[in-house]
Design a protein around this motif. Structure first.
Motif, mmCIF file in Angstrom:
data_model
loop_
_atom_site.group_PDB
_atom_site.id
_atom_site.type_symbol
_atom_site.label_atom_id
_atom_site.label_comp_id
_atom_site.label_asym_id
_atom_site.label_seq_id
_atom_site.Cartn_x
_atom_site.Cartn_y
_atom_site.Cartn_z
ATOM 1 N N THR A 146 16.303 14.343 -21.139
ATOM 2 C CA THR A 146 17.399 15.193 -20.844
ATOM 3 C C THR A 146 18.333 14.199 -19.988
ATOM 4 N N ALA A 147 19.728 14.367 -20.064
ATOM 5 C CA ALA A 147 20.444 13.660 -19.565
ATOM 6 C C ALA A 147 21.810 14.241 -19.349
ATOM 7 N N ARG A 148 22.707 14.274 -18.246
ATOM 8 C CA ARG A 148 24.007 14.953 -18.314
ATOM 9 C C ARG A 148 24.890 14.139 -19.065
ATOM 10 N N THR A 149 25.057 12.784 -19.187
ATOM 11 C CA THR A 149 25.886 11.947 -20.033
ATOM 12 C C THR A 149 25.066 10.870 -20.989
ATOM 13 N N ARG A 150 25.813 10.342 -21.746
ATOM 14 C CA ARG A 150 25.240 9.230 -22.459
ATOM 15 C C ARG A 150 24.857 8.255 -21.434
ATOM 16 N N SER A 151 25.522 7.751 -20.537
ATOM 17 C CA SER A 151 25.456 6.820 -19.698
ATOM 18 C C SER A 151 24.152 7.001 -19.075
ATOM 19 N N GLU A 152 23.902 8.266 -18.452
ATOM 20 C CA GLU A 152 22.463 8.766 -17.759
ATOM 21 C C GLU A 152 21.483 8.526 -18.683
ATOM 22 N N LEU A 153 21.699 8.848 -20.157
ATOM 23 C CA LEU A 153 20.468 8.672 -21.030
ATOM 24 C C LEU A 153 20.135 7.236 -21.327
ATOM 25 N N VAL A 154 21.152 6.263 -21.296
ATOM 26 C CA VAL A 154 20.957 4.924 -21.435
ATOM 27 C C VAL A 154 19.875 4.444 -20.005
ATOM 28 N N GLU A 155 20.615 4.957 -19.054
ATOM 29 C CA GLU A 155 19.737 4.616 -17.826
ATOM 30 C C GLU A 155 18.113 5.030 -17.779
ATOM 31 N N ILE B 243 16.364 5.577 -20.489
ATOM 32 C CA ILE B 243 15.550 5.203 -21.649
ATOM 33 C C ILE B 243 15.593 3.797 -21.489
ATOM 34 N N GLY B 244 16.560 3.039 -20.787
ATOM 35 C CA GLY B 244 16.634 1.699 -20.515
ATOM 36 C C GLY B 244 17.040 0.850 -21.700
ATOM 37 N N SER B 245 17.916 1.621 -22.553
ATOM 38 C CA SER B 245 18.326 0.911 -23.670
ATOM 39 C C SER B 245 19.475 1.666 -24.363
ATOM 40 N N ARG B 246 20.283 1.002 -25.150
ATOM 41 C CA ARG B 246 21.413 1.836 -25.805
ATOM 42 C C ARG B 246 20.819 2.300 -27.176
ATOM 43 N N THR B 247 19.779 1.783 -27.505
ATOM 44 C CA THR B 247 19.193 2.335 -28.777
ATOM 45 C C THR B 247 17.796 3.275 -28.296
ATOM 46 N N LEU B 248 17.546 4.031 -29.370
ATOM 47 C CA LEU B 248 16.271 4.385 -29.239
ATOM 48 C C LEU B 248 15.603 4.957 -30.588
ATOM 49 N N ARG B 249 13.993 4.942 -30.698
ATOM 50 C CA ARG B 249 13.615 5.185 -31.822
ATOM 51 C C ARG B 249 12.851 6.678 -31.899
ATOM 52 N N VAL B 250 13.223 7.354 -32.938
ATOM 53 C CA VAL B 250 12.986 8.543 -33.072
ATOM 54 C C VAL B 250 12.111 8.797 -34.475
ATOM 55 N N LYS C 222 12.647 5.794 -36.906
ATOM 56 C CA LYS C 222 14.179 5.381 -37.205
ATOM 57 C C LYS C 222 14.886 5.036 -35.816
ATOM 58 N N ILE C 223 15.964 4.281 -36.039
ATOM 59 C CA ILE C 223 16.510 3.721 -34.773
ATOM 60 C C ILE C 223 17.877 4.560 -34.850
ATOM 61 N N TYR C 224 18.098 4.839 -33.695
ATOM 62 C CA TYR C 224 19.571 5.586 -33.209
ATOM 63 C C TYR C 224 20.162 4.825 -32.157
ATOM 64 N N SER C 225 21.307 4.895 -32.131
ATOM 65 C CA SER C 225 22.402 4.619 -31.065
ATOM 66 C C SER C 225 22.272 5.851 -30.096
ATOM 67 N N VAL C 226 22.648 5.580 -28.758
ATOM 68 C CA VAL C 226 22.835 6.539 -28.009
ATOM 69 C C VAL C 226 23.864 7.627 -28.322
ATOM 70 N N ASN C 227 24.904 6.859 -29.037
ATOM 71 C CA ASN C 227 26.123 7.431 -29.458
ATOM 72 C C ASN C 227 25.714 8.584 -30.398
ATOM 73 N N ASP C 228 24.692 8.447 -31.115
ATOM 74 C CA ASP C 228 24.249 9.255 -32.187
ATOM 75 C C ASP C 228 23.641 10.723 -31.440
ATOM 76 N N VAL C 229 23.381 10.609 -30.213
ATOM 77 C CA VAL C 229 22.975 11.688 -29.527
ATOM 78 C C VAL C 229 23.734 12.733 -29.132
ATOM 79 N N LYS C 230 23.572 13.859 -29.626
ATOM 80 C CA LYS C 230 24.233 15.148 -29.571
ATOM 81 C C LYS C 230 23.480 16.086 -28.681
ATOM 82 N N ALA C 231 24.168 16.997 -27.939
ATOM 83 C CA ALA C 231 23.951 17.968 -27.071
ATOM 84 C C ALA C 231 24.187 19.428 -27.838
ATOM 85 N N ALA C 232 23.346 20.281 -27.822
ATOM 86 C CA ALA C 232 23.392 21.691 -28.111
ATOM 87 C C ALA C 232 22.917 22.548 -27.201
#
Length: 102
Positions: free
Chosen positions: A19-28, A30-37, A40-50
């Protein structure tokens, strides 16, 4: 609010545990601008909220509590539950907008 990435191959959302309030907080977090789901590798910019949908649960809880007061209690309890649920939904929608704009 729930965070997710879209799996374009399966045409479905994959919800994240983080969970995170912003993408910047998400980077903090997870410790990276990319994540594996799902391998598959995704950028933090690929993450959306619903937004989460909590209104129905609040109405049901209010109605269940209202059972103690009979039919009027169920009606009043359901109405109060709906008000609390709507307030929670409105707040959740604002958080979703804030994340998606970050």
């Amino acid at each position: 609010m729930r965070l997710f990435v879209e799996d374009n191959e399966k045409k479905e959302r994959v919800y994240l545990k983080q969970t995170a309030r912003t993408r910047s907080e998400l980077v903090e977090r997870i410790g990276s601008r990319t994540l594996r789901v799902n391998n598959k590798i995704y950028s933090v910019n690929d993450v959306k909220a619903a937004p989460s949908e909590n209104t129905a649960g609040a109405i049901a809880l209010g109605g269940a509590i209202g059972v103690l007061g009979g039919v009027p209690g169920v009606i009043i309890g359901g109405a109060i539950g709906a008000l609390f649920g709507k307030s929670s939904d409105d707040e959740d929608k604002q958080k979703t907008i804030q994340f998606n704009r970050s």
